[in-house]
Design a protein around this motif. Structure first.
Motif, PDB file in Angstrom:
ATOM      1  N   LEU A  79       1.097  -1.332   0.096  1.00  0.00           N
ATOM      2  CA  LEU A  79      -0.203   0.062  -0.083  1.00  0.00           C
ATOM      3  C   LEU A  79       0.896   1.294  -0.145  1.00  0.00           C
ATOM      4  O   LEU A  79       0.760   2.216  -0.554  1.00  0.00           O
ATOM      5  CB  LEU A  79      -1.014   0.157   1.268  1.00  0.00           C
ATOM      6  CG  LEU A  79      -2.019  -0.663   0.943  1.00  0.00           C
ATOM      7  CD1 LEU A  79      -2.952  -0.767   2.453  1.00  0.00           C
ATOM      8  CD2 LEU A  79      -3.198  -0.096  -0.003  1.00  0.00           C
ATOM      9  N   ALA A  80       1.712   1.283   0.976  1.00  0.00           N
ATOM     10  CA  ALA A  80       2.850   2.473   0.869  1.00  0.00           C
ATOM     11  C   ALA A  80       3.368   2.631  -0.267  1.00  0.00           C
ATOM     12  O   ALA A  80       3.582   3.883  -0.870  1.00  0.00           O
ATOM     13  CB  ALA A  80       3.835   2.216   1.938  1.00  0.00           C
ATOM     14  N   LEU A  81       3.903   1.621  -1.196  1.00  0.00           N
ATOM     15  CA  LEU A  81       4.719   1.857  -2.286  1.00  0.00           C
ATOM     16  C   LEU A  81       3.647   2.354  -3.480  1.00  0.00           C
ATOM     17  O   LEU A  81       3.783   3.175  -4.309  1.00  0.00           O
ATOM     18  CB  LEU A  81       5.254   0.470  -2.636  1.00  0.00           C
ATOM     19  CG  LEU A  81       6.466   0.125  -1.863  1.00  0.00           C
ATOM     20  CD1 LEU A  81       6.985  -1.146  -2.234  1.00  0.00           C
ATOM     21  CD2 LEU A  81       7.700   0.962  -2.078  1.00  0.00           C
ATOM     22  N   GLU A  82       2.417   1.564  -3.266  1.00  0.00           N
ATOM     23  CA  GLU A  82       1.629   2.115  -4.404  1.00  0.00           C
ATOM     24  C   GLU A  82       0.666   3.406  -4.301  1.00  0.00           C
ATOM     25  O   GLU A  82       0.104   4.039  -5.132  1.00  0.00           O
ATOM     26  CB  GLU A  82       0.414   0.718  -4.647  1.00  0.00           C
ATOM     27  CG  GLU A  82       1.400  -0.285  -5.368  1.00  0.00           C
ATOM     28  CD  GLU A  82       0.385  -1.420  -5.576  1.00  0.00           C
ATOM     29  OE1 GLU A  82      -0.804  -1.300  -5.525  1.00  0.00           O
ATOM     30  OE2 GLU A  82       1.105  -2.576  -5.849  1.00  0.00           O
ATOM     31  N   ASN A  83       0.854   4.016  -2.902  1.00  0.00           N
ATOM     32  CA  ASN A  83      -0.130   5.083  -2.733  1.00  0.00           C
ATOM     33  C   ASN A  83       0.725   5.776  -1.535  1.00  0.00           C
ATOM     34  O   ASN A  83      -0.004   5.935  -0.431  1.00  0.00           O
ATOM     35  CB  ASN A  83      -1.359   4.594  -1.897  1.00  0.00           C
ATOM     36  CG  ASN A  83      -2.329   3.567  -2.820  1.00  0.00           C
ATOM     37  OD1 ASN A  83      -2.870   4.154  -3.776  1.00  0.00           O
ATOM     38  ND2 ASN A  83      -2.223   2.318  -2.445  1.00  0.00           N
ATOM     39  N   PRO A  84       1.687   6.461  -1.911  1.00  0.00           N
ATOM     40  CA  PRO A  84       2.456   7.024  -0.901  1.00  0.00           C
ATOM     41  C   PRO A  84       1.764   8.375  -0.482  1.00  0.00           C
ATOM     42  O   PRO A  84       1.100   9.224  -1.000  1.00  0.00           O
ATOM     43  CB  PRO A  84       3.782   7.835  -1.831  1.00  0.00           C
ATOM     44  CG  PRO A  84       3.569   7.175  -3.345  1.00  0.00           C
ATOM     45  CD  PRO A  84       2.067   6.375  -3.184  1.00  0.00           C
ATOM     46  N   GLY A  85       2.092   8.387   0.921  1.00  0.00           N
ATOM     47  CA  GLY A  85       1.294   9.344   1.726  1.00  0.00           C
ATOM     48  C   GLY A  85      -0.275   9.353   1.969  1.00  0.00           C
ATOM     49  O   GLY A  85      -0.947  10.188   2.531  1.00  0.00           O
ATOM     50  N   GLU A  86      -0.675   8.097   1.481  1.00  0.00           N
ATOM     51  CA  GLU A  86      -2.428   8.069   1.588  1.00  0.00           C
ATOM     52  C   GLU A  86      -2.688   7.447   2.919  1.00  0.00           C
ATOM     53  O   GLU A  86      -3.738   7.626   3.315  1.00  0.00           O
ATOM     54  CB  GLU A  86      -2.794   7.230   0.423  1.00  0.00           C
ATOM     55  CG  GLU A  86      -4.260   7.490   0.226  1.00  0.00           C
ATOM     56  CD  GLU A  86      -5.015   6.914  -0.925  1.00  0.00           C
ATOM     57  OE1 GLU A  86      -6.243   6.609  -0.877  1.00  0.00           O
ATOM     58  OE2 GLU A  86      -4.145   7.023  -2.128  1.00  0.00           O
ATOM     59  N   PHE A  87      -1.782   6.456   3.257  1.00  0.00           N
ATOM     60  CA  PHE A  87      -2.322   5.821   4.575  1.00  0.00           C
ATOM     61  C   PHE A  87      -1.112   5.716   5.389  1.00  0.00           C
ATOM     62  O   PHE A  87      -0.120   5.997   5.357  1.00  0.00           O
ATOM     63  CB  PHE A  87      -2.366   4.168   4.136  1.00  0.00           C
ATOM     64  CG  PHE A  87      -3.339   4.060   2.928  1.00  0.00           C
ATOM     65  CD1 PHE A  87      -4.895   3.988   3.545  1.00  0.00           C
ATOM     66  CD2 PHE A  87      -3.386   3.881   1.698  1.00  0.00           C
ATOM     67  CE1 PHE A  87      -5.816   3.739   2.609  1.00  0.00           C
ATOM     68  CE2 PHE A  87      -4.149   3.594   0.819  1.00  0.00           C
ATOM     69  CZ  PHE A  87      -5.423   3.697   1.134  1.00  0.00           C
ATOM     70  N   GLU A  88      -1.607   5.395   7.059  1.00  0.00           N
ATOM     71  CA  GLU A  88      -0.794   5.295   7.960  1.00  0.00           C
ATOM     72  C   GLU A  88      -0.782   3.936   8.349  1.00  0.00           C
ATOM     73  O   GLU A  88      -2.023   3.506   8.507  1.00  0.00           O
ATOM     74  CB  GLU A  88      -1.041   6.352   8.929  1.00  0.00           C
ATOM     75  CG  GLU A  88      -0.856   7.694   8.814  1.00  0.00           C
ATOM     76  CD  GLU A  88      -1.248   8.850   9.736  1.00  0.00           C
ATOM     77  OE1 GLU A  88      -1.764   8.364  10.780  1.00  0.00           O
ATOM     78  OE2 GLU A  88      -0.962   9.936   9.529  1.00  0.00           O
ATOM     79  N   LEU A  89       0.287   3.386   8.929  1.00  0.00           N
ATOM     80  CA  LEU A  89       0.243   2.159   9.489  1.00  0.00           C
ATOM     81  C   LEU A  89       0.585   2.096  10.985  1.00  0.00           C
ATOM     82  O   LEU A  89       1.717   2.880  11.271  1.00  0.00           O
ATOM     83  CB  LEU A  89       1.126   0.926   8.905  1.00  0.00           C
ATOM     84  CG  LEU A  89       0.675   0.640   7.400  1.00  0.00           C
ATOM     85  CD1 LEU A  89       1.522  -0.142   6.753  1.00  0.00           C
ATOM     86  CD2 LEU A  89      -0.640  -0.255   7.409  1.00  0.00           C
ATOM     87  N   SER A  90       0.260   1.536  11.797  1.00  0.00           N
ATOM     88  CA  SER A  90       0.430   1.542  13.374  1.00  0.00           C
ATOM     89  C   SER A  90       0.598   0.204  13.808  1.00  0.00           C
ATOM     90  O   SER A  90      -0.489  -0.604  13.591  1.00  0.00           O
ATOM     91  CB  SER A  90      -0.619   2.435  14.324  1.00  0.00           C
ATOM     92  OG  SER A  90      -0.888   3.767  13.800  1.00  0.00           O
ATOM     93  N   TYR A  91       1.736   0.004  14.384  1.00  0.00           N
ATOM     94  CA  TYR A  91       2.148  -1.355  14.798  1.00  0.00           C
ATOM     95  C   TYR A  91       1.165  -1.808  16.007  1.00  0.00           C
ATOM     96  O   TYR A  91       1.041  -1.142  16.909  1.00  0.00           O
ATOM     97  CB  TYR A  91       3.580  -1.475  15.507  1.00  0.00           C
ATOM     98  CG  TYR A  91       4.075  -2.769  15.891  1.00  0.00           C
ATOM     99  CD1 TYR A  91       4.358  -3.825  14.979  1.00  0.00           C
ATOM    100  CD2 TYR A  91       4.213  -3.141  17.199  1.00  0.00           C
ATOM    101  CE1 TYR A  91       4.765  -4.911  15.503  1.00  0.00           C
ATOM    102  CE2 TYR A  91       4.657  -4.139  17.734  1.00  0.00           C
ATOM    103  CZ  TYR A  91       4.869  -5.152  16.845  1.00  0.00           C
ATOM    104  OH  TYR A  91       5.421  -6.197  17.401  1.00  0.00           O
ATOM    105  N   VAL A  92       0.381  -2.890  15.705  1.00  0.00           N
ATOM    106  CA  VAL A  92      -0.470  -3.622  16.698  1.00  0.00           C
ATOM    107  C   VAL A  92       0.280  -4.618  17.451  1.00  0.00           C
ATOM    108  O   VAL A  92       0.058  -4.466  18.637  1.00  0.00           O
ATOM    109  CB  VAL A  92      -1.469  -4.027  16.163  1.00  0.00           C
ATOM    110  CG1 VAL A  92      -2.660  -4.919  17.124  1.00  0.00           C
ATOM    111  CG2 VAL A  92      -2.435  -3.223  15.308  1.00  0.00           C
ATOM    112  N   GLY A  93       1.319  -5.502  16.739  1.00  0.00           N
ATOM    113  CA  GLY A  93       2.061  -6.218  17.524  1.00  0.00           C
ATOM    114  C   GLY A  93       1.759  -7.748  16.776  1.00  0.00           C
ATOM    115  O   GLY A  93       1.045  -8.156  15.830  1.00  0.00           O
TER     116      GLY A  93
END
Length: 81
Positions: A44-58
């Motif tokens: 997602l990050a590569l295909e949609n730069p700056g559009e999504f945020e990922l937060s580590y859940v574990g």
């Protein structure tokens, strides 16, 4: 993910390990949240730069004894709708 025609319904269906993994992640996600794997988040990050945020859940135990996976919460980047 593989695509095929279901011989019973004659409709398009999808199957494969990624579909099974998704089905085991969904029940462990908190209500209203989307959990993804590191690999999916990276795509997602590569295909949609700056559009999504990922937060580590574990590292979480997946449903139906499917094992464990490192999961991230997926959100739209702040300021986006």
């Amino acid at each position: 993910v593989l695509e095929a025609v279901d011989p019973v319904t004659q409709g398009t269906t999808f199957f494969g390990r990624a579909v099974n993994l998704t089905a085991r992640i969904e029940p462990v996600a908190s209500t209203g949240e989307i959990y993804v794997t590191r690999q999916f988040g990276a795509m997602l990050a590569l295909e949609n730069p700056g559009e999504f945020e990922l937060s580590y859940v574990g590292r979480m135990q997946l449903a139906k004894d499917f094992g464990e996976a490192v999961l991230y919460r997926l959100d739209r980047e702040s300021g986006r709708t």
